[in-house]
Design a protein around this motif. Structure first.
Motif, PDB file in Angstrom:
ATOM      1  N   GLY A 149      43.294  90.729  35.790  1.00 54.08           N
ATOM      2  CA  GLY A 149      43.451  91.982  34.840  1.00 54.08           C
ATOM      3  C   GLY A 149      42.731  91.997  33.505  1.00 54.08           C
ATOM      4  O   GLY A 149      43.054  92.332  32.505  1.00 54.08           O
ATOM      5  N   ARG A 150      41.568  91.311  33.775  1.00 56.72           N
ATOM      6  CA  ARG A 150      40.445  91.409  32.513  1.00 56.72           C
ATOM      7  C   ARG A 150      39.539  92.340  32.761  1.00 56.72           C
ATOM      8  O   ARG A 150      39.085  92.988  33.889  1.00 56.72           O
ATOM      9  CB  ARG A 150      40.199  89.924  32.330  1.00 56.72           C
ATOM     10  N   LEU A 151      38.442  92.376  31.629  1.00 58.63           N
ATOM     11  CA  LEU A 151      37.279  93.157  31.857  1.00 58.63           C
ATOM     12  C   LEU A 151      36.467  92.603  32.635  1.00 58.63           C
ATOM     13  O   LEU A 151      36.363  91.361  32.735  1.00 58.63           O
ATOM     14  CB  LEU A 151      36.809  93.583  30.359  1.00 58.63           C
ATOM     15  N   PRO A 152      35.653  93.461  33.407  1.00 54.03           N
ATOM     16  CA  PRO A 152      35.474  94.837  33.267  1.00 54.03           C
ATOM     17  C   PRO A 152      36.581  95.508  34.032  1.00 54.03           C
ATOM     18  O   PRO A 152      37.239  95.190  35.047  1.00 54.03           O
ATOM     19  CB  PRO A 152      33.858  95.325  34.009  1.00 54.03           C
ATOM     20  N   VAL A 153      36.853  96.638  33.514  1.00 54.53           N
ATOM     21  CA  VAL A 153      38.247  97.584  34.087  1.00 54.53           C
ATOM     22  C   VAL A 153      37.710  98.969  34.342  1.00 54.53           C
ATOM     23  O   VAL A 153      37.220  99.352  33.548  1.00 54.53           O
ATOM     24  CB  VAL A 153      39.312  97.551  33.262  1.00 54.53           C
TER      25      VAL A 153
END
Length: 438
Positions: A149-153
């Motif tokens: 659940g981390r960037l990039p999103v």
């Protein structure tokens, strides 16, 4: 101080005395909130006294990419907002600004598709976003993200209708703040239930304060566990002034407390909602001679300080600079309930302890606390700024009373929140040398 190199280390020399008056820089937190609210309004707003920092630059770039027209003049921002209609299919580069990333991810609920990326994969790219992404998914949006659940999103499928939603504020209050910014522009608004241990209440109250200033109706429980924002509202364009910054000013006041002399920081609203205003109370409790006259705060240094034990959660962005006061105090100081410090630009518990030990200052940690014991500071040492503006402030303050010069690597990261920090220290009488890096 002349224009600084793009990348530099800083050498802070021992200083016998500090004196003078400095105007507080504009609040980083309120700058972010006011600029975003102005972009979410229709028509032109003036945001006066905008903070100059890498975080502010990242936000301005993103708001322009979403369609806001923004002109800067003499420290003021003239913003013509996009209201409830940010441009769809937009890629937003947020740099290393955690609050910017989280606020804009939530506001992406207004769009059919937005991608949020970072050029700092080893810092912001490692910070958690999952609880916010879970709330957006519950609102019917499609979310794609990097592992964990981390960037990039990428957020797509909007605009969301709104309605009831739950969000955990265990890891960051910014998840809740982001949803609050989006809420009034959703058709059904949001009825938010906050789960988990609520961290960092003051920034949430700053967000609520911003919404109300911009004409948004909000109903919030006293404990902030339930917040209802009616839908189909509008942000009101207007003329808004950013208050002075307490976290950065706390660093200068600590510097004044640990050395002889008299240091005044002007432009600090005594009724401000920034949690770091409590740093003044902490310094008083430690024995600092501190007085306030209107919006000016003066410390007379040289008085003996003593250790304290405090819940650091209400003033998390001042905990590190207060460690410099703890290192100058008799006995030990413990900040407890500060687990969220591990989820910042660096691990502000373990990494801080490591640098303190490198400088000969005794420190210990638990999962959610940091203890610092007073004593001499070793000089002629090179320490690591860890790419963290708050760490750089702390190490600079320690260098002021070290037995020899202290070299801070990667000191250019001070620009994230306080580009004028070293210039302000020098204005008070400190000696700081800048070493350009290739």
């Amino acid at each position: 101080m002349p224009d600084l190199p793009v990348r530099f280390d800083a050498v802070v020399h021992p200083t016998a005395r500090l004196s003078g008056t400095v105007q507080a820089q504009p609040s980083k937190n309120y700058t972010t909130r006011f600029l975003l609210a102005a972009a979410l309004a229709e028509g032109e707003s003036v945001v006066r006294g905008v903070a100059s920092s890498e975080d502010a630059e990242a936000l301005l770039s993103c708001l322009r990419a979403w369609g806001a027209r923004i002109e800067l003049s003499g420290g003021d921002a003239y913003v013509t907002g996009f209201g409830a209609r940010p441009s769809p299919d937009t890629r937003l580069e947020v740099g290393n600004a955690g609050a910017v990333a989280r606020f804009l991810l939530a506001v992406a609920a207004l769009t059919s598709g937005t991608e949020v990326v970072t050029d700092s994969p080893h810092s912001l790219g490692q910070r958690p976003m999952g609880d916010l992404l879970a709330a957006l998914t519950a609102l019917g949006l499609t979310v794609q993200s990097a592992a964990g659940g981390r960037l990039p999103v990428t957020v797509s499928g909007g605009p969301a209708l709104g309605g009831p939603v739950s969000v955990s504020a265990e890891q960051s209050s910014q998840f809740l703040s982001g949803l609050l910014f989006a809420a009034p522009l959703l058709e059904r608004g949001l009825d938010i239930t906050v789960t988990g241990h609520l961290r960092s209440e003051p920034p949430i109250r700053q967000t609520l304060d911003t919404l109300r200033r911009f004409g948004v109706q909000v109903e919030a429980a006293t404990d902030l566990r339930r917040i209802r924002v009616p839908g189909a509202q509008r942000y009101q364009a207007g003329d808004y002034r950013v208050p002075g910054d307490y976290p950065g000013s706390a660093a200068l006041l600590v510097a004044g407390a640990i050395l002889p002399g008299e240091v005044t920081v002007a432009g600090l609203d005594p009724h401000d909602l920034q949690g770091e205003r409590l740093a003044l109370d902490v310094l008083r409790e430690m024995g600092t001679d501190l007085r306030r006259e209107g919006d000016a705060v003066t410390v007379r240094g040289g008085s003996p300080l003593h250790g304290v034990t405090r819940d650091g959660d209400p003033f998390t962005d001042a905990v590190q600079v207060l460690c410099a006061a703890a290192a100058a105090a008799e006995g030990c100081t413990t900040w407890h309930n500060v687990a969220t410090l591990r989820l910042k630009e660096c691990d502000r518990i373990s990494d801080t302890r490591a640098e303190l030990l490198r400088l000969g200052v005794q420190a210990r940690e638990t999962a959610d606390s940091l203890t610092v014991c007073g004593g001499a500071v070793r000089g002629n040492v090179t320490v690591d700024g860890h790419g963290d503006h708050r760490m750089i402030m702390l190490l600079s303050l320690l260098g002021l009373r070290a037995s020899g010069p202290v070299t801070i690597t990667g000191a250019h990261h001070i620009r994230k929140s306080y580009p004028e920090f070293f210039a302000h220290l020098q204005a008070l009488g400190a000696r700081v040398d800048v070493l350009a890096r290739s």
